[in-house]
Design a protein around this motif. Sequence first.
Motif, PDB file in Angstrom:
ATOM      1  N   ALA A  85       0.965  -1.207   0.061  1.00  0.00           N
ATOM      2  CA  ALA A  85      -0.004   0.075   0.012  1.00  0.00           C
ATOM      3  C   ALA A  85       0.909   1.253  -0.070  1.00  0.00           C
ATOM      4  N   GLU A  86       0.286   2.181  -0.505  1.00  0.00           N
ATOM      5  CA  GLU A  86       1.180   3.513  -0.582  1.00  0.00           C
ATOM      6  C   GLU A  86       0.602   4.610   0.486  1.00  0.00           C
ATOM      7  N   ILE A  87       1.507   5.134   1.141  1.00  0.00           N
ATOM      8  CA  ILE A  87       0.992   6.173   2.186  1.00  0.00           C
ATOM      9  C   ILE A  87       0.722   7.222   1.628  1.00  0.00           C
ATOM     10  N   LEU A  88      -0.545   7.727   1.427  1.00  0.00           N
ATOM     11  CA  LEU A  88      -0.777   9.296   0.890  1.00  0.00           C
ATOM     12  C   LEU A  88      -0.618  10.085   1.779  1.00  0.00           C
ATOM     13  N   LYS A  89      -1.015  10.272   3.133  1.00  0.00           N
ATOM     14  CA  LYS A  89      -0.920  11.339   4.075  1.00  0.00           C
ATOM     15  C   LYS A  89      -0.871  10.837   5.562  1.00  0.00           C
ATOM     16  N   TRP A  90      -0.062  11.608   6.261  1.00  0.00           N
ATOM     17  CA  TRP A  90       0.083  11.295   7.689  1.00  0.00           C
ATOM     18  C   TRP A  90      -0.867  12.388   8.450  1.00  0.00           C
ATOM     19  N   PHE A  91      -1.434  12.010   9.332  1.00  0.00           N
ATOM     20  CA  PHE A  91      -2.276  12.781  10.145  1.00  0.00           C
ATOM     21  C   PHE A  91      -1.691  12.942  11.445  1.00  0.00           C
ATOM     22  N   VAL A  92      -0.579  12.416  11.754  1.00  0.00           N
ATOM     23  CA  VAL A  92       0.166  12.634  13.051  1.00  0.00           C
ATOM     24  C   VAL A  92       1.667  12.861  12.650  1.00  0.00           C
ATOM     25  N   ALA A  93       2.170  13.298  13.967  1.00  0.00           N
ATOM     26  CA  ALA A  93       3.880  13.575  13.669  1.00  0.00           C
ATOM     27  C   ALA A  93       4.389  13.154  14.955  1.00  0.00           C
ATOM     28  N   PRO A  94       5.720  13.088  14.989  1.00  0.00           N
ATOM     29  CA  PRO A  94       6.316  12.694  16.159  1.00  0.00           C
ATOM     30  C   PRO A  94       6.121  13.543  17.492  1.00  0.00           C
ATOM     31  N   GLY A  95       5.888  12.909  18.534  1.00  0.00           N
ATOM     32  CA  GLY A  95       5.496  13.854  19.658  1.00  0.00           C
ATOM     33  C   GLY A  95       4.054  13.882  19.840  1.00  0.00           C
ATOM     34  N   ASP A  96       3.131  13.633  18.786  1.00  0.00           N
ATOM     35  CA  ASP A  96       1.740  13.669  18.996  1.00  0.00           C
ATOM     36  C   ASP A  96       1.146  12.652  19.902  1.00  0.00           C
ATOM     37  N   THR A  97       0.018  12.970  20.722  1.00  0.00           N
ATOM     38  CA  THR A  97      -0.499  12.092  21.209  1.00  0.00           C
ATOM     39  C   THR A  97      -1.535  11.216  20.679  1.00  0.00           C
ATOM     40  N   VAL A  98      -1.633  10.022  20.633  1.00  0.00           N
ATOM     41  CA  VAL A  98      -2.603   9.231  19.921  1.00  0.00           C
ATOM     42  C   VAL A  98      -3.393   8.314  20.976  1.00  0.00           C
ATOM     43  N   THR A  99      -4.750   7.870  20.577  1.00  0.00           N
ATOM     44  CA  THR A  99      -5.628   7.150  21.493  1.00  0.00           C
ATOM     45  C   THR A  99      -5.983   5.699  20.630  1.00  0.00           C
ATOM     46  N   ASP A 100      -6.418   4.812  21.158  1.00  0.00           N
ATOM     47  CA  ASP A 100      -6.832   3.540  20.541  1.00  0.00           C
ATOM     48  C   ASP A 100      -8.003   3.891  19.552  1.00  0.00           C
ATOM     49  N   GLY A 101      -7.833   3.652  18.207  1.00  0.00           N
ATOM     50  CA  GLY A 101      -8.879   3.688  17.394  1.00  0.00           C
ATOM     51  C   GLY A 101      -8.906   5.157  16.649  1.00  0.00           C
ATOM     52  N   GLN A 102      -7.682   5.972  17.115  1.00  0.00           N
ATOM     53  CA  GLN A 102      -7.546   7.122  16.246  1.00  0.00           C
ATOM     54  C   GLN A 102      -6.833   6.893  14.917  1.00  0.00           C
ATOM     55  N   VAL A 103      -7.332   7.605  13.668  1.00  0.00           N
ATOM     56  CA  VAL A 103      -6.761   7.483  12.383  1.00  0.00           C
ATOM     57  C   VAL A 103      -5.615   8.352  12.331  1.00  0.00           C
ATOM     58  N   VAL A 104      -4.397   7.750  12.093  1.00  0.00           N
ATOM     59  CA  VAL A 104      -3.076   8.154  11.879  1.00  0.00           C
ATOM     60  C   VAL A 104      -2.577   8.402  10.459  1.00  0.00           C
ATOM     61  N   CYS A 105      -3.213   7.782   9.721  1.00  0.00           N
ATOM     62  CA  CYS A 105      -2.836   7.975   8.187  1.00  0.00           C
ATOM     63  C   CYS A 105      -3.841   7.168   7.078  1.00  0.00           C
ATOM     64  N   GLU A 106      -3.639   8.064   5.994  1.00  0.00           N
ATOM     65  CA  GLU A 106      -4.364   7.289   4.837  1.00  0.00           C
ATOM     66  C   GLU A 106      -3.419   6.692   3.975  1.00  0.00           C
ATOM     67  N   VAL A 107      -3.856   5.487   3.457  1.00  0.00           N
ATOM     68  CA  VAL A 107      -3.115   4.711   2.447  1.00  0.00           C
ATOM     69  C   VAL A 107      -3.908   4.399   1.251  1.00  0.00           C
ATOM     70  N   GLU A 108      -3.198   3.923   0.159  1.00  0.00           N
ATOM     71  CA  GLU A 108      -3.986   3.481  -0.900  1.00  0.00           C
ATOM     72  C   GLU A 108      -3.488   2.324  -1.383  1.00  0.00           C
ATOM     73  N   THR A 109      -4.600   1.388  -1.383  1.00  0.00           N
ATOM     74  CA  THR A 109      -4.149   0.042  -1.744  1.00  0.00           C
ATOM     75  C   THR A 109      -4.393  -0.027  -3.332  1.00  0.00           C
ATOM     76  N   ALA A 110      -4.108  -1.240  -3.946  1.00  0.00           N
ATOM     77  CA  ALA A 110      -4.584  -1.491  -5.265  1.00  0.00           C
ATOM     78  C   ALA A 110      -6.089  -1.506  -5.522  1.00  0.00           C
ATOM     79  N   LYS A 111      -6.704  -1.113  -4.597  1.00  0.00           N
ATOM     80  CA  LYS A 111      -8.325  -1.071  -4.837  1.00  0.00           C
ATOM     81  C   LYS A 111      -9.034   0.177  -4.242  1.00  0.00           C
TER      82      LYS A 111
END
Length: 478
Positions: A23-49
């Motif tokens: 899969a190709e990483i299209l966009k990151w929604f977080v950066a190093p140092g950001d706080t994340v929680t279980d279930g939070q979307v961190v990136c968008e990827v593009e598969t072959a579909k």
Amino acid sequence: MTAVEQRFREFKMPDVGEGLTEAEILKWFVAPGDTVTDGQVVCEVETAKAAVELPIPFDGVVHELRFDEGSTVDVGTPIISVDTDPGAGEAAPQAAPAAEKPAAEKPAAAAEPEEKEGRQANLVGYGAAPASTKRRPRKPLPGGQRSAPAPSAGASAPQEPAPAPARPEPAPAPELNGSGRTARPLAKPPVRKLAKDLGIDLETVTPSGADGIITREDVHAAAEAVQAARETPVAAPSAAVTAVAGRERRVPVKGVRKATAQAMVHSAFTAPHVTEFVTVDVTRTMKLVADLKQDPELSGLRVNPLLLVAKALLVAIRRNPDINATWDEDNQEIVYKDYVNLGIAAATPRGLIVPNIKDADAKTLPELASALGELVSTAREGKTTPAAMSGGTITITNVGVFGIDAGTPIINPGESAILAFGAVKLQPWVHKGEVKPRQVTTLALSFDHRLVDGELGSKVLADVAAVLERPKRLITWA
């Protein structure tokens, strides 16, 4: 699992489709140092579909993003690491025990194996260190690299304590390479996209922003420099190469575009295609579309000619169910399906996709209009899921929206037929013995001749045309 491994957890690229390998990483929604929680979307990827958003499965602070946007990553490869216990302070080197004796009490010989193992702690936000035969200094010193350890324990002791500060600052200084430049150019996503569009390598750009960050102005300046270099007279052979390079663009074939190309080649050279055409007067259908747009039952729904073409095809399938089948090469069987998952070919910026309406044959006209509108809107937003594109049984491609009269569509893999709906145009037509201007379109049906013979294919196409010519057959044939 060690304590450090338990604390710094890795999230690997999942298989979000049906056995996809990358899969190709299209966009990151977080950066190093950001706080994340279980279930939070961190990136968008593009598969072959499709493009898919990935949620993180645990809480913590982002420690490192392993890949840049635009990178293609194999399934199962770690893409982000998270510090699940940021309050514990700086992590100790993995090779050392939790309660380590002071370096001064150890002989120099005992300290050397630890240097050779190449294992070390990472500061939050600095990223994982590559494997090395000796420990990397945590922060470059103004005078150069840290001096090698002395042979005696007494001389090496001052080198052991971790440098201050023990906890990383909110914006740590970028890691430098031997040339004094950052190992990875620092730039915000919009700036990276601008550089990609202009064909500028960020490694060649001199940053002017705070903390060595590359700005839009830096990218534009680099682009102007490249353009000026191209316009500078040089030797004839070099000029020719530069001229060609400036007039061509190369785009890697990946994601949806790559999958579509592979599927079409496989379909074209596996299923023997036969395409039949019919031109039909759809004046009555166009009048019905105009009437339905005023119907309160369909208020707010997408009502257009494609809706009635879809309904006409579903009626034709009900009358000729053997068209709704697939060829099982492995088992040498024809699989007839008692349900219709109607695919609608949709052109998107990432390529052609074919999401389908599940159990379309069981839907009423308002339900079909609602499903069709949602399918098209989702596809245009690039949010179509792999599940929405799997399990199709037959497809419609609306080439008429591009002003095209007809074509020979390629069957979607795993299906037996595809219907192309051409542009509706006002043309002279013999109607009730007189030549009159009528709304006319051309339909093209491609089918797999291994399981659909000419008679079956012709019956299906003729039924679709008959319904569109006299749409009251939607009632009488239903």
